[in-house]
Motif scaffolding. Structure first.
Motif, PDB file in Angstrom:
ATOM      1  N   TRP A 114       0.838  -1.211   0.000  1.00 14.95           N
ATOM      2  CA  TRP A 114       0.000   0.000   0.000  1.00 14.95           C
ATOM      3  C   TRP A 114       0.871   1.260   0.000  1.00 14.95           C
ATOM      4  CZ3 TRP A 114      -5.153   0.979  -0.469  1.00 14.95           C
ATOM      5  CH2 TRP A 114      -5.608   2.236  -0.058  1.00 14.95           C
ATOM      6  N   GLN A 115       1.971   1.211   0.735  1.00 15.70           N
ATOM      7  CA  GLN A 115       2.887   2.357   0.810  1.00 15.70           C
ATOM      8  C   GLN A 115       3.764   2.488  -0.431  1.00 15.70           C
ATOM      9  OE1 GLN A 115       4.949   1.151   4.355  1.00 15.70           O
ATOM     10  NE2 GLN A 115       3.594   2.288   5.724  1.00 15.70           N
ATOM     11  N   ARG A 116       3.686   1.503  -1.334  1.00 16.04           N
ATOM     12  CA  ARG A 116       4.466   1.456  -2.580  1.00 16.04           C
ATOM     13  C   ARG A 116       5.953   1.217  -2.335  1.00 16.04           C
ATOM     14  NH1 ARG A 116       0.310   4.841  -2.760  1.00 16.04           N
ATOM     15  NH2 ARG A 116       1.503   6.398  -1.642  1.00 16.04           N
ATOM     16  N   LYS A 117       6.297   0.703  -1.155  1.00 18.16           N
ATOM     17  CA  LYS A 117       7.679   0.306  -0.899  1.00 18.16           C
ATOM     18  C   LYS A 117       7.934  -1.127  -1.364  1.00 18.16           C
ATOM     19  CE  LYS A 117       7.933   3.393   3.079  1.00 18.16           C
ATOM     20  NZ  LYS A 117       7.936   3.493   4.553  1.00 18.16           N
ATOM     21  N   GLU A 118       6.851  -1.873  -1.548  1.00 21.03           N
ATOM     22  CA  GLU A 118       6.923  -3.261  -2.000  1.00 21.03           C
ATOM     23  C   GLU A 118       6.203  -3.388  -3.341  1.00 21.03           C
ATOM     24  OE1 GLU A 118       7.931  -6.322  -2.702  1.00 21.03           O
ATOM     25  OE2 GLU A 118       7.978  -6.863  -0.553  1.00 21.03           O
ATOM     26  N   THR A 119       6.847  -4.041  -4.301  1.00 19.72           N
ATOM     27  CA  THR A 119       6.244  -4.200  -5.626  1.00 19.72           C
ATOM     28  C   THR A 119       5.855  -5.642  -5.923  1.00 19.72           C
ATOM     29  OG1 THR A 119       8.464  -4.401  -6.583  1.00 19.72           O
ATOM     30  CG2 THR A 119       7.440  -2.204  -6.609  1.00 19.72           C
ATOM     31  N   ILE A 120       6.066  -6.536  -4.966  1.00 15.06           N
ATOM     32  CA  ILE A 120       5.656  -7.926  -5.112  1.00 15.06           C
ATOM     33  C   ILE A 120       4.344  -8.097  -4.352  1.00 15.06           C
ATOM     34  CG2 ILE A 120       6.257 -10.343  -4.707  1.00 15.06           C
ATOM     35  CD1 ILE A 120       8.048  -8.951  -6.744  1.00 15.06           C
ATOM     36  N   GLY A 121       3.267  -8.324  -5.079  1.00 21.07           N
ATOM     37  CA  GLY A 121       1.956  -8.378  -4.442  1.00 21.07           C
ATOM     38  C   GLY A 121       1.672  -9.659  -3.694  1.00 21.07           C
ATOM     39  N   ASP A 122       2.368 -10.732  -4.034  1.00 25.93           N
ATOM     40  CA  ASP A 122       2.145 -12.011  -3.378  1.00 25.93           C
ATOM     41  C   ASP A 122       3.061 -12.137  -2.164  1.00 25.93           C
ATOM     42  OD1 ASP A 122       1.072 -14.864  -3.431  1.00 25.93           O
ATOM     43  OD2 ASP A 122       3.236 -15.219  -3.493  1.00 25.93           O
ATOM     44  N   HIS A 138      16.844  -7.390  -5.952  1.00 23.65           N
ATOM     45  CA  HIS A 138      15.378  -7.375  -6.045  1.00 23.65           C
ATOM     46  C   HIS A 138      14.733  -6.353  -5.105  1.00 23.65           C
ATOM     47  CE1 HIS A 138      15.733 -10.953  -8.494  1.00 23.65           C
ATOM     48  NE2 HIS A 138      16.352 -11.592  -7.508  1.00 23.65           N
ATOM     49  N   ILE A 139      15.398  -5.224  -4.930  1.00 23.33           N
ATOM     50  CA  ILE A 139      14.850  -4.163  -4.082  1.00 23.33           C
ATOM     51  C   ILE A 139      14.175  -3.122  -4.963  1.00 23.33           C
ATOM     52  CG2 ILE A 139      15.389  -2.354  -2.409  1.00 23.33           C
ATOM     53  CD1 ILE A 139      17.805  -4.069  -1.580  1.00 23.33           C
ATOM     54  N   PRO A 140      12.906  -2.824  -4.738  1.00 22.17           N
ATOM     55  CA  PRO A 140      12.207  -1.811  -5.538  1.00 22.17           C
ATOM     56  C   PRO A 140      12.873  -0.441  -5.387  1.00 22.17           C
ATOM     57  CG  PRO A 140      10.672  -3.084  -4.212  1.00 22.17           C
ATOM     58  CD  PRO A 140      12.045  -3.427  -3.720  1.00 22.17           C
ATOM     59  N   PRO A 141      12.825   0.391  -6.431  1.00 21.39           N
ATOM     60  CA  PRO A 141      13.396   1.740  -6.328  1.00 21.39           C
ATOM     61  C   PRO A 141      12.817   2.542  -5.169  1.00 21.39           C
ATOM     62  CG  PRO A 141      12.830   1.228  -8.613  1.00 21.39           C
ATOM     63  CD  PRO A 141      12.278   0.118  -7.771  1.00 21.39           C
ATOM     64  N   MET A 223       0.672   1.782  -7.836  1.00 20.63           N
ATOM     65  CA  MET A 223       1.802   2.643  -8.185  1.00 20.63           C
ATOM     66  C   MET A 223       1.367   3.738  -9.152  1.00 20.63           C
ATOM     67  SD  MET A 223       4.475   1.336  -6.523  1.00 20.63           S
ATOM     68  CE  MET A 223       5.983   1.791  -7.395  1.00 20.63           C
ATOM     69  N   ALA A 224       0.534   3.370 -10.131  1.00 24.89           N
ATOM     70  CA  ALA A 224       0.091   4.334 -11.141  1.00 24.89           C
ATOM     71  C   ALA A 224      -0.767   5.430 -10.530  1.00 24.89           C
ATOM     72  CB  ALA A 224      -0.680   3.609 -12.241  1.00 24.89           C
ATOM     73  N   ILE A 225      -1.649   5.051  -9.600  1.00 24.71           N
ATOM     74  CA  ILE A 225      -2.501   6.041  -8.943  1.00 24.71           C
ATOM     75  C   ILE A 225      -1.651   7.058  -8.193  1.00 24.71           C
ATOM     76  CG2 ILE A 225      -4.220   6.359  -7.116  1.00 24.71           C
ATOM     77  CD1 ILE A 225      -5.304   3.541  -7.933  1.00 24.71           C
ATOM     78  N   HIS A 226      -0.626   6.560  -7.498  1.00 17.24           N
ATOM     79  CA  HIS A 226       0.279   7.448  -6.767  1.00 17.24           C
ATOM     80  C   HIS A 226       1.038   8.362  -7.728  1.00 17.24           C
ATOM     81  CE1 HIS A 226       3.195   8.855  -3.830  1.00 17.24           C
ATOM     82  NE2 HIS A 226       4.166   8.424  -4.611  1.00 17.24           N
TER      83      HIS A 226
END
Length: 293
Positions: A114-122, A138-141, A223-226
């Motif tokens: 939700w905070q967009r710090k994680e990009t893996i939804g599972d 594998h760390i999101p930007p 991510m897109a909404i943010h």
């Protein structure tokens, strides 16, 4: 100026937002208007970076406020936050909220998404990436500056974190709240915290729940909404058309991901010793937390 004299230091997804909101409405308590300033947490992320900014959060506290506090859930996990707090406020008291780590870990993952710090939804996939992420892979930007927030196992080892807290302060200066108790009897928990802070009961009977678990349907839509919202602000558009709220609502799922029996058993094994440690520290039977079913 009044300085904070108590700190809700964690853990995330354990009821800290609700508790902070309830306490902030007590006539003798002043809570920082910003939750999670994280000023004393050297590992980041920090919302407030200077002492001047931090103390400005408490500028409106007055003589009627016998207790002044803030809530930053990274402090319990941090190795530097509590020593820094004690250097600033040597007589500080600490409130710690805990829950079953087998439930906390997936809830924390959902929060990071939700905070967009994680990009893996599972969650299971993110759980299995922890070792690689400790090595910087594998760390999101969005989490590059503080990748430790994606270490769900370490974040949820609450027994070890509470034990470390007790090396800095005596248990008499620590109030530990179990989320199960908050859900079952919030008034009793509220009264217990007020007694810990040496404050009178204000007779509160309404205890709404804040910051419930957030589950998104699509990580990339989130991510897109943010991104769209940030682009709108850069254009100087301040008026809300309500589109963003509609998109957020459409992308929100009320059904949490279910843990597979195999993964639940794995989490129970992973957290087994830490739960036993927490059980010893709290002198409370937590054997139900060890059940894999």
């Amino acid at each position: 100026m009044k300085r904070p004299n108590f700190f809700i230091i964690g853990a995330p997804k354990c009821g800290t937002t609700s508790l902070a909101r309830w306490l902030g409405e007590h006539p003798n308590i002043y809570m920082s208007p910003i939750k999670e300033p994280n000023f004393f947490n050297e590992e980041g992320p920090n919302v407030v970076s200077s002492l001047e900014q931090y103390e400005a959060l408490f500028a409106k506290a007055n003589e009627s406020h016998l207790a002044v506090g803030e809530a930053s859930t990274h402090y319990l996990f941090s190795r530097t936050a509590v020593p820094n707090i004690l250097a600033y406020a040597p007589e500080a008291r600490f409130i710690v909220c805990v829950r079953n780590p087998v439930e906390m870990a997936p809830a924390l993952h959902a929060e990071r998404v939700w905070q967009r710090k994680e990009t893996i939804g599972d969650f299971e996939q993110a759980w299995r990436l922890q070792a690689a992420r400790r090595e910087g892979r594998h760390i999101p930007p969005t989490a590059k500056g503080h990748p430790h927030v994606l270490q769900y196992g370490e974040y949820c080892r609450l027994g070890a974190q509470l034990e470390r807290l007790y090396t800095h302060v005596s248990p008499e200066r620590v109030c530990v709240i179990v989320l199960d108790d908050m859900a079952h009897n919030p008034r009793r928990v509220y009264q217990h915290v007020l007694a810990f802070l040496n404050l009178p009961d204000d007779g509160r009977t309404d205890f709404p729940v804040y910051n419930r678990r957030k589950q998104v349907r699509s990580v990339w839509s989130n991510m897109a909404i943010h991104t769209l919202g940030r682009f709108k602000r850069r254009l100087g558009i301040r008026q809300s058309l309500g589109i963003g709220r509609v998109l957020v609502r459409l992308n929100h799922s009320k059904t949490p991901q279910a843990l597979s029996p195999v993964l639940r058993a794995e989490l129970c094994t992973y957290f087994h010793d830490d739960i036993l440690l927490l059980q010893t520290l709290l002198q409370r039977d937590l054997r139900d937390w060890l059940c894999a079913s």
